[in-house]
Enzyme design. Structure first.
Site, PDB file in Angstrom:
ATOM      1  CD  GLU A  41      -2.747   1.097   2.660  1.00 32.06           C
ATOM      2  OE1 GLU A  41      -3.644   1.875   2.762  1.00 32.06           O
ATOM      3  OE2 GLU A  41      -2.345   0.380   3.437  1.00 32.06           O
ATOM      4  CE  LYS A 116      -7.422   1.212   3.137  1.00 30.83           C
ATOM      5  NZ  LYS A 116      -5.977   1.580   4.057  1.00 30.83           N
ATOM      6  CB  CYS A 152      -4.511  -2.044   3.735  1.00 28.86           C
ATOM      7  SG  CYS A 152      -3.806  -2.212   5.371  1.00 28.86           S
TER       8      CYS A 152
END
Length: 602
Positions: A41, A116, A152
């Protein structure tokens, strides 16, 4: 199809250096016949970038470098890079100006962007401050294979595993419903003791309920107070860990996806620490070897990334400074560590001798600066003001502040980073002195309870890292093998040390801990026994238990009430402490946001 994992250690803000790390990994992946390279990330800008994200020129530079990187990558390779990109609808829709995203680079250009969705705001995370959440989970196709991309937190929201309802959805399940064959995850998941096992168990659960394998790439390295352990892994459709990369160091691995079997197979492990013939796992989940490796990495990267080459610390002959000296010696080499012994009239002979023996065992530099004359100078200067008052805390703390002043002078003069040596138990209850022993640029063990300090020192002596004290020269501690208790992801076990190979002198471990600020003083004059104190602090700080709950397990109510009061009163000290390396779920630092001025009820 072959998938390469680049477990990188980026430096926050070093866009060009980080891009070079990605490019080098891409060239290696291409040479090994990989089709896809997965990076962590925000691998291009480093995690967590915090308010650097508010600098438009920083975002623009990252965007330019991303475009250039796409052109520099091997043409036959698809590369997944983590970065931040502008949100084009931010002004019109009233949202945040950036997305935290994964970018697919291939054939010289940006092919696709995956935003994300879940932006954590707990503990050390503050992503909602900067980023707009993505609205959907997405995938790309390589041949006939549909590959889902997550960033993540997007794989952490698993209602069944955590046993609680989610109100924000499960991006991983959305990809399962979309019919993907495989999920790749770019992660920057900070280390905490035992977290490696939790991560793998959670994702194994996700795989087993969906039948979709996962490749997980985690960042490694220390960034300020946060340590990232790496420990990247791959899970096949049966929920088995079939490849694990190293913990606490950069690593690279290649795994194959078999389209016919619709599964990850044929491990090509690049990890020399794999235990052959044993199932891959992250057990035991918590241990001294794991914590030691994390602290060593945290010190090494803090020193390196902040531009230092040498460190200085005060050596008292006590166990806390002994452990910090050992960690620093292993992290950057004993030749780069200076210990300073500053005895006062209250310092015992054994403390001086113990500190000298420790320095010899470690092979670090050593200076002795007695402070008796400086104490007298303070007495003279304050004499008229302090006349007819009893000796007390003010006079005791002057000693600590003299020492802190001397250490800062050495730091300023020679450009050494000053390491402070207070442990978590002391920091919690304020058993530390502002502008004295709290001085420093890094608090190495401020998240390590006193009982764990003892455990680490016993483990260190048993591990035999260093050299027999009877030999003339110390070993190069950086070349020694750390024992890993036979679990994957740290380093393999080393043989038992020869008899007498103590790194921490036995007297340092066995004697009663004392600040030695007045005659006959020991810590337990002011505090309960450390096993009692640490259990109360664990329940109070990490488990969020009330006084009533802590008393219910057998602790004395008056003792608990006093400890709670001390923790509350010490908040102003902790706010002024140097950053400390985080190894627990609840550390004093970035994720600790307690008010200083507050009610005495809580």
């Amino acid at each position: 199809m072959k998938i390469a994992i680049a477990q990188l250690n980026p430096t926050i803000g070093d866009i060009f250096g980080n891009a070079n790390l990605i490019l080098e990994s891409a060239q290696k992946a291409a040479s090994e016949g990989a089709n896809i390279l997965l990076t962590p990330e925000l691998s291009l800008i480093g995690y967590p970038p915090r308010d650097l994200l508010m600098n438009p020129s920083f975002i623009a530079a990252a965007g330019d470098k991303l475009q250039q990187l796409a052109q520099d990558l091997p043409g036959e390779l698809a590369v997944i890079v983590g970065t931040a990109i502008p949100n084009p609808n931010a002004v019109k829709a009233g949202g945040k100006s950036l997305f935290n995203c994964a970018v697919l680079l291939a054939n010289g250009s940006i092919q696709k962007v995956f935003n994300k969705r879940l932006l954590p705001t707990y503990d050390v995370f503050d992503e909602d401050r900067y980023f707009e959440p993505g609205t959907q989970s997405d995938f790309f196709k390589l041949g006939n294979i549909k590959i889902g991309i997550t960033v993540c937190e997007d794989v952490w929201n698993n209602e069944e595993f955590w046993g609680k309802r989610s109100y924000v959805g499960e991006p991983f399940l959305d990809l399962v419903k979309a019919g993907v064959d495989l999920v790749l995850n770019l992660s920057a998941s900070p280390y905490a003791a035992g977290k490696r096992g939790v991560r793998s168990s959670m994702l194994q659960h996700s795989v087993m309920r969906s039948g979709i394998p996962i490749v997980y790439a985690n960042q490694v390295g220390g960034n300020d107070d946060i340590i990232f352990d790496g420990s990247s892994f791959c899970i096949n459709r049966n929920g088995e860990l079939i490849q694990v990369l190293a913990s606490f160091e950069t690593d690279f691995g290649v795994i194959e996806y078999d389209e016919a079997k619709r599964d990850l197979v044929d491990i090509t492990s690049q990890n020399p620490t794999e235990v052959k013939g044993a199932p891959l796992s992250f057990s035991p989940q918590v241990g001294d070897a794991e914590i030691w490796a994390a602290l060593v990495l945290g010190v090494r990267d803090y020193v390196r990334k902040c531009g230092f080459s040498k460190v200085v610390l005060g050596l008292s002959g006590g166990i806390d400074s002994a452990l910090v000296a050992a960690i620093a010696s292993y992290a950057i080499g004993p030749e780069n560590v200076l210990g300073v012994l500053m005895p006062s009239p209250y310092s015992s002979d054994h403390s001086v001798n113990d500190a000298l023996e420790l320095a010899k065992n470690l092979g670090i530099g050593m200076e002795m600066l007695p402070i008796a004359d400086l104490m007298k100078a303070y007495d003279r200067t304050l004499g008229n003001l302090f006349v007819d008052t009893p000796f007390g805390i003010a006079e005791e703390n002057i000693q600590s502040r003299i020492r802190g002043n001397l250490l800062m002078a050495i730091s300023n003069k020679f450009g050494h980073l000053l390491l402070s040596t207070g442990n978590k138990s002391e920091m919690a209850v304020g058993y530390c002195t502002l502008y004295g022993d709290m001085n420093g640029g890094l608090a190495v063990i401020s998240d390590v309870p006193k009982t764990r300090v003892y455990s680490l020192c016993h483990w260190l002596n048993a591990a035999g890292i260093g050299k027999d004290k009877n030999e003339a020269e110390p070993l190069d501690m950086r070349s020694q093998t750390l024992p890993g208790n036979n679990y994957v992801g740290v380093v393999p076990p080393c043989p038992p040390p020869p008899f007498g190979n103590e790194i921490i002198p036995g007297n340092i471990i066995s004697k009663a801990p004392s600040a030695e600020l007045k005659p006959g003083q020991i810590d337990q004059d002011s505090l309960p026994a450390y096993d009692v104190l640490d259990d109360i602090l664990l329940r109070l700080i990490e488990n969020h238990e009330s006084v009533k709950q802590i008393v219910a397990v057998g602790h004395d109510e008056a003792v608990v009430a006093r400890i709670v009061k001390l923790v509350r009163q010490a908040e102003f000290k902790r706010r002024q402490a140097p950053p400390g390396l985080k190894i627990s779920d609840r550390a004093f630092g970035t994720g600790w946001r307690m008010p200083i001025a507050k009610s005495s009820i809580y």
